[in-house]
Design a protein around this motif. Sequence first.
Motif, short mmCIF file in Angstrom:
data_model
loop_
_atom_site.label_atom_id
_atom_site.label_comp_id
_atom_site.label_asym_id
_atom_site.label_seq_id
_atom_site.Cartn_x
_atom_site.Cartn_y
_atom_site.Cartn_z
N ASP A 111 -6.23 -5.86 2.01
CA ASP A 111 -4.80 -6.14 2.19
C ASP A 111 -4.56 -7.23 3.22
O ASP A 111 -3.42 -7.52 3.57
CB ASP A 111 -4.07 -4.87 2.68
CG ASP A 111 -4.33 -3.71 1.76
OD1 ASP A 111 -4.09 -3.87 0.57
OD2 ASP A 111 -4.79 -2.66 2.25
N ALA A 112 -5.63 -7.82 3.71
CA ALA A 112 -5.48 -8.86 4.73
C ALA A 112 -4.64 -10.01 4.18
O ALA A 112 -4.59 -10.24 2.98
CB ALA A 112 -6.85 -9.36 5.16
N ASN A 113 -3.99 -10.73 5.09
CA ASN A 113 -3.03 -11.76 4.67
C ASN A 113 -3.64 -12.89 3.85
O ASN A 113 -2.97 -13.48 3.03
CB ASN A 113 -2.35 -12.36 5.91
CG ASN A 113 -1.29 -11.43 6.47
OD1 ASN A 113 -1.18 -10.28 6.05
ND2 ASN A 113 -0.51 -11.93 7.41
N LYS A 173 3.16 -7.11 8.39
CA LYS A 173 2.18 -8.18 8.62
C LYS A 173 2.10 -9.12 7.43
O LYS A 173 1.98 -10.33 7.59
CB LYS A 173 0.81 -7.57 8.91
CG LYS A 173 0.72 -6.94 10.29
CD LYS A 173 -0.59 -6.23 10.49
CE LYS A 173 -0.64 -5.59 11.87
NZ LYS A 173 -1.75 -4.63 12.00
N ARG A 174 2.19 -8.55 6.24
CA ARG A 174 2.06 -9.38 5.04
C ARG A 174 3.27 -10.30 4.81
O ARG A 174 3.19 -11.26 4.05
CB ARG A 174 1.79 -8.52 3.79
CG ARG A 174 0.35 -7.99 3.74
CD ARG A 174 0.05 -7.24 2.46
NE ARG A 174 0.19 -8.07 1.27
CZ ARG A 174 -0.73 -8.88 0.78
NH1 ARG A 174 -1.90 -8.99 1.40
NH2 ARG A 174 -0.51 -9.58 -0.31
N ASP A 231 -3.82 -9.03 13.71
CA ASP A 231 -2.64 -9.51 12.98
C ASP A 231 -2.88 -9.56 11.47
O ASP A 231 -2.13 -10.21 10.75
CB ASP A 231 -2.22 -10.89 13.49
CG ASP A 231 -1.70 -10.82 14.91
OD1 ASP A 231 -1.07 -9.80 15.24
OD2 ASP A 231 -1.95 -11.77 15.68
N ASN A 232 -3.93 -8.92 11.03
CA ASN A 232 -4.23 -8.83 9.60
C ASN A 232 -4.75 -10.14 9.00
O ASN A 232 -4.67 -10.36 7.80
CB ASN A 232 -2.98 -8.35 8.83
CG ASN A 232 -3.35 -7.62 7.55
OD1 ASN A 232 -4.33 -6.88 7.52
ND2 ASN A 232 -2.59 -7.84 6.50
N LEU A 278 1.65 -2.61 7.44
CA LEU A 278 0.98 -3.61 6.61
C LEU A 278 2.02 -4.55 5.99
O LEU A 278 1.86 -5.77 6.00
CB LEU A 278 0.16 -2.92 5.52
CG LEU A 278 -0.57 -3.86 4.56
CD1 LEU A 278 -1.70 -4.57 5.27
CD2 LEU A 278 -1.08 -3.11 3.34
N LYS A 302 0.86 -1.18 0.00
CA LYS A 302 0.00 0.00 0.00
C LYS A 302 0.90 1.23 0.00
O LYS A 302 1.72 1.41 0.89
CB LYS A 302 -0.92 -0.01 1.20
CG LYS A 302 -2.24 0.66 0.91
CD LYS A 302 -3.28 0.28 1.91
CE LYS A 302 -4.66 0.31 1.30
NZ LYS A 302 -5.66 -0.14 2.26
#
Lengths: 278, 450
Positions: free
Chosen positions: B244-246, A255-256, B342-343, A252, A228
């Motif tokens: 954008d979540a994992n 986390k990814r 934690d996404n 983000l 992002k």
Amino acid sequence: MYKIIYNKKISSNSYEMAVNAPHVIEKFIPGQFVLVMANMDSERIPLTIYDVDKDKGIVYLIYQVIGASTLELMTKTKSLFGITGPLGNPNEICNNIDLFKDKKIVYVAGGVGIAPVYPQVKYLYEHGIKVDVIYGAKTKDLLLIKDKIEKVSNKVYYCTDDGSFGDQGFVTGVLENNHDYDVCVAIGPVIMMKNVCDVTKKYNIKTIVSMNPIMVDGSGMCGACRCKVDGKIKFACIDGPEFDGHKIDFNLALKRMNIYKEEEKKKLLEMQKLLGVK
Amino acid sequence: MNDKKTVMRVQDSKERINNFLEVELGYNDEEAKKEAERCLHCPNPRCVKGCPVNIMIPEFIKCIKENDLKKAYEVISKSSTLPSICGRVCPQEKQCESMCVKGFKGDAIAIGSLERYVADYAREHHFEEKVTIKKNGLKVAIVGSGPSGLACAGDLIKNGYDVTIYEVLHKAGGVLTYGIPEFRLPKKIVEEEISKLEKMGVKILCDVPVGKSLTIHDLEKAYDYVFLGTGAGLPKFMNIEGEDANEVFAANEVLTRINLMKAYLDSKTPIKKGNIVYVIGGGNVAMDAARSLRRLGMEVHLMYRRSMEELPARKMEVEHAKEEGIIFNLLENPVKILTDDDNHVTGMEVISMELGDVDEKGRRSVHELEGSLHTVKCDMVVEALGTSPNHLVFTDSDIKLDEKGLVMVNDDLTSEKNVYAGGDVVTGAATVIKAMEAGRSAAQKIMESK
């Protein structure tokens, strides 16, 4: 199949590989990367190009052994199944030398982040721009290619977490003490780039970071590498890998990085078993 | 007169959700003959007009009746380059079969199944296409080894051109290799069709990203002609919160991991396995993703904002998906993906939809039903919302694109002299056969331009 010239250990956790791949380097400009497959059935992983020999058609890669795929890569001595590139966009400074000729530039590298930093610094040196480099690692043994980077830069500031070489502390500490720059390029672990950006924001220094998220094809097809930037979805492989560090959503990105954490653990164990190494 | 078509045998649905083997088993000789016998051999065959590459359908069906499969294959090969593939993945019910006279009062002739029968027979019995190639000394570079590139290469090599295909991935085939799953199109077939071209002299260079490793201008200098068949590979996203979540993936990623990287065989490439997954979209790609994930043991829902009637996927794929236990959540659309700290995906906020009038494109319009917001639980979301052209290939080129980013062509010729284009990169995401047709059409234009 691409011929491996050598694949040697250069620190307790890093390797340097030289591989014959003329198609990758003809148009290579620092900032770009490659996707590598150790064997026919391997995962495709992005690696940074650390140097090229255009006359001989050789690409030099530095990688840290951290998971199943890099462990597998470590064992290769004769040939590499696949290498695709150059992928991604060239570094903004290297690609627009004239715009940056009179700027004061600092490169900040963390750990193996020196691998993608080196060709940029060298390229700028060859084009008449001498930059400063702040280079940090956990400990002395993990500081790579010191001689090479010193040869092509104005000044190199070293720091290690344990104080075994250079200042004790993080790159951000060094940057705090030396922040008289117009432009900063930071490449290393995501958390380091995030912290560097916090510093440069404070001093209003334009900052470029290089993202290295999970990728599959590396050519814009799968969307795995999305980041992002300024609230918008960007693909690191075709829109990046370098972005404006003050616009990246680092939290983000952190986390990814964990998307396949569990799966990767399992694959690492399987690979260790397969190769008979720990 | 028999008005029912000979139904193709399939692998039992309870069985097949545990494997990636082909679902449809193909006709045996007896079944094929029985089906061929139904053909009326209309003097003015409408089916041929319905085929994008105008295969002489009644002619090859007649050959099946007469037990001359060699000739049947020759008839098909005259018009189609990859019949084993098209017999499987063409939407015949919207093309040749939709025009069949028999369809007015019963079932249309199962043309696709017969095509597949002939092509498979030819492959298994190693029918060699009799081609004497006389080299003409002209060189063609083809960018992309998907259906349009392969079809273009096939026609040009047979006509004496020197053909080189550039492919960015490590394996040729484009969507046939990375996109369409094994259970619908076995990769062995794709590999065999490609090796057939290689035997004829087509050179395939993998691992080369045109636009980066070399540019279209470089190709123009080194070759007499260039054909761009780079497809539409860039996945679209919904642009909603939580995306954008994992565990939110593009269908392309899931399919690439499974098909190209063989994650379904527990290869070195990992794949995420959720417990409850929602696949968003209603096209063939959505169906392929849903059915693949089902085979990996997940509870799979397919969420589509219109109703079953408007579902754009092939009817047969929808039927197969239903048999395999895919749960269809129709007239629903996600508005937000819910995540934890934690996404990780925990569910979706969904709104119900209502169909409205038919719009100018002939499709039912659709709007949100007020006050219908609700949540569903899931731990993985896969988006199959279509794709757009990838502009990687156009780096430093002067190829003119339209406002949608598609290549502008005039009779397959781009704005650059001697550079042709066809397939999804010109039309936007379409079908395998349409891409093949475009590849063949461009090959024809290249031959005419001499």
